[in-house]
Write a protein that holds these residues in place. Structure first.
Motif, mmCIF file in Angstrom:
data_model
loop_
_atom_site.group_PDB
_atom_site.id
_atom_site.type_symbol
_atom_site.label_atom_id
_atom_site.label_comp_id
_atom_site.label_asym_id
_atom_site.label_seq_id
_atom_site.Cartn_x
_atom_site.Cartn_y
_atom_site.Cartn_z
ATOM 1 N N VAL A 446 -16.085 -22.482 86.046
ATOM 2 C CA VAL A 446 -15.566 -23.450 87.014
ATOM 3 C C VAL A 446 -16.609 -23.836 88.059
ATOM 4 O O VAL A 446 -16.771 -25.035 88.369
ATOM 5 N N PRO A 447 -17.356 -22.889 88.658
ATOM 6 C CA PRO A 447 -18.360 -23.306 89.653
ATOM 7 C C PRO A 447 -19.376 -24.303 89.102
ATOM 8 O O PRO A 447 -19.729 -25.276 89.775
ATOM 9 N N THR A 448 -19.840 -24.053 87.874
ATOM 10 C CA THR A 448 -20.786 -24.997 87.264
ATOM 11 C C THR A 448 -20.143 -26.359 87.052
ATOM 12 O O THR A 448 -20.759 -27.406 87.298
ATOM 13 N N ALA A 449 -18.895 -26.352 86.577
ATOM 14 C CA ALA A 449 -18.181 -27.613 86.338
ATOM 15 C C ALA A 449 -18.001 -28.389 87.634
ATOM 16 O O ALA A 449 -18.151 -29.619 87.673
ATOM 17 N N LEU A 450 -17.681 -27.692 88.722
ATOM 18 C CA LEU A 450 -17.506 -28.364 90.006
ATOM 19 C C LEU A 450 -18.823 -28.953 90.503
ATOM 20 O O LEU A 450 -18.848 -30.059 91.060
ATOM 21 N N GLY A 451 -19.919 -28.221 90.295
ATOM 22 C CA GLY A 451 -21.222 -28.743 90.693
ATOM 23 C C GLY A 451 -21.598 -29.994 89.931
ATOM 24 O O GLY A 451 -22.100 -30.969 90.513
ATOM 25 N N ASN A 452 -21.335 -29.993 88.631
ATOM 26 C CA ASN A 452 -21.635 -31.180 87.823
ATOM 27 C C ASN A 452 -20.732 -32.348 88.205
ATOM 28 O O ASN A 452 -21.160 -33.508 88.199
ATOM 29 N N ALA A 453 -19.474 -32.044 88.520
ATOM 30 C CA ALA A 453 -18.546 -33.100 88.934
ATOM 31 C C ALA A 453 -19.002 -33.720 90.254
ATOM 32 O O ALA A 453 -18.900 -34.939 90.454
ATOM 33 N N ARG A 454 -19.503 -32.889 91.157
ATOM 34 C CA ARG A 454 -19.993 -33.414 92.431
ATOM 35 C C ARG A 454 -21.167 -34.366 92.217
ATOM 36 O O ARG A 454 -21.238 -35.436 92.848
ATOM 37 N N LEU A 455 -22.077 -34.003 91.317
ATOM 38 C CA LEU A 455 -23.208 -34.876 91.016
ATOM 39 C C LEU A 455 -22.736 -36.213 90.455
ATOM 40 O O LEU A 455 -23.275 -37.275 90.792
ATOM 41 N N PHE A 456 -21.710 -36.166 89.598
ATOM 42 C CA PHE A 456 -21.174 -37.409 89.037
ATOM 43 C C PHE A 456 -20.582 -38.285 90.138
ATOM 44 O O PHE A 456 -20.840 -39.493 90.195
ATOM 45 N N LEU A 457 -19.785 -37.686 91.017
ATOM 46 C CA LEU A 457 -19.174 -38.469 92.094
ATOM 47 C C LEU A 457 -20.243 -39.056 93.010
ATOM 48 O O LEU A 457 -20.129 -40.205 93.459
ATOM 49 N N THR A 458 -21.279 -38.282 93.278
ATOM 50 C CA THR A 458 -22.366 -38.799 94.111
ATOM 51 C C THR A 458 -23.007 -40.028 93.484
ATOM 52 O O THR A 458 -23.323 -41.007 94.177
ATOM 53 N N SER A 459 -23.181 -39.987 92.167
ATOM 54 C CA SER A 459 -23.818 -41.114 91.478
ATOM 55 C C SER A 459 -22.938 -42.358 91.468
ATOM 56 O O SER A 459 -23.442 -43.470 91.290
ATOM 57 N N LYS A 460 -21.640 -42.183 91.648
ATOM 58 C CA LYS A 460 -20.714 -43.312 91.586
ATOM 59 C C LYS A 460 -20.361 -43.883 92.956
ATOM 60 O O LYS A 460 -19.651 -44.894 93.030
ATOM 61 N N GLN A 461 -20.824 -43.258 94.028
ATOM 62 C CA GLN A 461 -20.568 -43.830 95.346
ATOM 63 C C GLN A 461 -21.402 -45.090 95.504
ATOM 64 O O GLN A 461 -22.602 -45.088 95.244
#
Length: 704
Positions: A446-461
């Motif tokens: 889960v921690p890795t998944a959350l980190g990758n999800a954060r990177l995705f959201l950052t790229s979409k802002q």
């Protein structure tokens, strides 16, 4: 004969021929110009760019439409209100039709996101990739240096136009870079974007305004000072007190405004001058948003529909106050109005109940936790092709005190559905997954998944707005940011936060997306309230104890308990198979009898008609062969049409070149010369010149 007379005759002939040749040349020139103009009128110069990168820059032909609709282009879009995929038809000669054709023709251009607004019945180019960069929500188009007032799918091109589609704003203001002190004078420059060259130039003839936010209408700020720009596009202002101001161009209706902060002057009196800092608007006005939602509340407590009531419950639950409205809504939901029959329907209703403090295990009359578990197949919840029912299911079950296989397996399923770029399909579902998985952060992976999800959201802002795609996605992303333990102040793009984007979408009545349907506005506003307050669902839902007696493996248990019923069903199926086989044999026998009957009828016709029957059969055969020939001819005709189109395209390209135009004009001139009797005049001119030369030679010999 006098030599002087003989020398005058060819001279007069020379003059007539010069006039003739000049007239012919003018005709040829006119023909060439006409051909050139005709070629230009049948094409459109079409350019798509984003900054220095050009995705398409070439002429495209006007498509001749013989039958209305036969050449229409189908556009795949997303409904702005429902989020569902829709297909819309556009004319091939509309700007959007040209854009779709350019997308198909160029590898440097991709229309990555298109939205459909049902209220306007119009398509909106949301995102496009030009070269290596994607731009969203700020696409402009210009036709012959004019910005049309209709959408790209409604503007029809006729030929000969020059069209630019570009990403960015047509105007910008250049403010001082340093901090501005109270009482300082400062200069603001207005600039105009040159889409042909990707340069900014002086924008004159406009007025720059210093404004204050209008608390009653954020789209119509209050004018404080205005100043027309000079010939260099600049205005000078001074004497501003400390505070925050909006700055904009009046002719652009002050949109988009830029904020300017003025700090108090230093107490030491030392100067400082020039400057300006960009600070963007405050967050959503939550109180007005809640008032907007309650304006739709009925006497029974509902808000528009059971669906909208569920989402409104989450907004009201997180807002302090309005206890009477919450109590009325709680009574409505406690009557157990059906939310639907899907797993997501049960999950949404459970979230609404738990947010309002109502026990989801049956206080409203239905045990929604058991309904959710009933759709757990031992590996995941609901449809194995979807992940949204697992994300919301995990969230609800965790807050409802459920443990064991349903939690572990569903978490694993959600992790397995994460895409390589860190998303679960898009911004909204990724934000939802972050909120659910943040409640099981100790689970492996889960921690890795959350980190990758954060990177995705950052790229979409988005750079231009600070938001994420739309109001819905932005609200959930703001909740996900809070679930990650972060503040939206840390999520700034060009100084703008997601909250700034929601602020600009809020209308004077408190609701978002002014001009959209009431249903969509209530939906979006319900999402926005928890997002603006930075409250994820894990904090909004109350926790409940598991009373026991709920099954986590209902599907597997049902299969074990119904083994006897399964045997009966298998026996019935076997009997049905036998019946189907007998029916098939019977159908075969009937077919054979019918075939024998047709054969007998044929023999009878042959006996009665003799050669006429064969003649009729010959006609049928000829008709069949004729149809086949027509079909083959049609295919050959299609091939010929394609070849002709390719040849036409090649000839158009050739004659648009310099050499092609010279050859075209020269050839046309030669043809026109002979058509006007040029060959006869050339022969006459040659004969007269020959006679004149002979007489001149004779005269010279006599003189000598």
């Amino acid at each position: 004969m006098n030599y002087n007379q003989m020398t005058l005759s060819p001279g007069r002939m020379n003059k007539r021929n010069k006039i003739f040749f000049l007239a012919a040349l003018l005709c040829v020139f006119g023909l060439g110009v006409a051909l050139k103009v005709s070629a230009q009128e049948s094409t459109v110069s079409f350019t798509v760019r984003s900054g220095s990168q050009v995705g398409f820059d070439a002429p495209l032909s006007i498509i001749e439409v013989v039958t209305p609709g036969e050449q229409d282009i189908i556009i795949q879009a997303t409904d702005s209100g429902t989020g569902e995929a829709v297909e819309k038809v556009v004319s091939p000669n509309s700007v959007f039709g040209f854009l779709a054709r350019a997308d198909k023709a160029s590898s440097d251009l991709t229309l990555s996101a298109i939205q459909y607004f049902a209220y306007f019945d119009s398509l909106f180019l949301k995102c496009a990739v030009v070269g290596t960069e994607e731009g969203c929500d700020n696409w402009q188009y210009v036709v012959d240096n004019v910005y049309p007032s209709v959408g790209m799918d409604a503007f029809e091109l006729e030929g000969g136009e020059q069209v630019y589609v570009y990403f960015g704003s047509p105007h910008q203001l250049v403010l001082p870079k340093d901090t501005l002190g109270a009482g300082d004078s400062f200069e603001i420059a207005a600039q105009d974007y040159q889409y042909e060259s990707n340069q900014w130039s002086i924008l004159s003839g406009v007025t720059i305004g210093i404004l204050r936010e209008n608390p009653d209408d954020p789209w119509n700020p209050i004018e404080l000072k205005t100043q027309a720009v000079d010939v260099l596009g600049k205005s000078v202002f001074e004497g501003l007190e400390a505070g925050t101001y909006l700055v904009g161009i009046k002719e652009d209706f002050y949109f988009p405004p830029v904020q300017l902060a003025v700090e108090p002057a230093p107490s030491s009196g030392s100067g400082g001058g020039g400057g300006g800092t960009l600070i963007y608007p405050k967050n959503l006005d939550v109180e007005k948003a809640v008032a907007f939602l309650l304006s739709f509340q009925e006497e029974d407590g509902s808000i528009l529909s059971p669906f909208h009531s569920d989402w409104a419950a989450l907004a009201l639950a997180v807002f302090p106050g309005e206890e009477e409205a919450k109590a009325t809504l709680s009574l409505y939901l406690s009557r157990d109005v059906s939310p639907g029959t899907l797993a997501t329907d049960y999950e949404r209703r459970a979230m609404a109940l738990m947010a309002l403090g109502i026990n989801p295990y049956g206080e409203s009359g239905t045990n929604y936790i058991q309904n959710i578990l009933d759709s757990f197949d031992g590996e995941q919840i609901g449809s194995p092709d979807l992940v949204n029912d697992d994300i919301f299911g995990l969230l609800v079950l965790l807050k409802a005190g459920v443990e064991g296989a349903a939690i572990d397996k569903t978490t694993s399923f959600i992790l397995s559905a994460q895409e390589p770029n860190g998303s679960w399909g898009g911004v909204d579902m990724t934000a939802a997954a972050v909120q659910a998985l943040s409640l099981v952060s100790s689970f492996e992976g889960v921690p890795t998944a959350l980190g990758n999800a954060r990177l995705f959201l950052t790229s979409k802002q988005e750079e231009q707005t600070g938001g994420f795609e739309n109001a819905y996605s932005t609200s959930w992303a703001m909740q996900a940011i809070a679930a990650l333990g972060e503040s939206q102040e840390n999520w700034r793009k060009n100084g703008k936060t997601p909250g700034d984007f929601l602020f600009f979408l809020q209308a004077s009545d408190g609701g978002l997306m002014e001009g959209d349907t009431a249903a969509n506005r209530v939906w979006a506003t319900s999402y926005a309230v928890p997002g603006a307050l930075q409250k994820p669902w894990g904090e909004i839902l109350s926790e409940f104890e598991n009373p026991g007696g709920v099954s986590q493996e209902p599907i597997a248990a049902s299969r074990q308990e119904s083994s006897g019923q399964q045997e009966v069903l298998e026996e019935i199926q076997q009997k049905l198979n036998v019946i189907e086989e007998k029916v098939a044999v019977l159908e075969l026998k009937v077919s054979l009898v019918y075939a024998e009957y047709q054969l007998a009828q044929k023999q009878s016709q042959i006996a009665l008609l003799g050669d006429n029957a064969f003649f009729a059969e010959g006609q049928e055969s000829n008709a069949f062969e004729g149809a086949a020939f027509q079909e083959l001819s049609g295919e050959q005709g299609n091939e010929q049409d394609r070849f002709a189109a390719q040849a036409s395209s090649a000839s158009d390209t050739f004659f648009e070149s310099g050499i092609g135009r010279i050859l075209l004009i020269a050839g046309a001139g030669i043809v026109l010369f002979f058509l006007l009797g040029g060959w006869r005049r050339m022969r006459l001119f040659s004969r007269q010149r020959s006679l004149a030369a002979q007489e001149q030679q004779s005269y010279a010999s006599k003189s000598s």
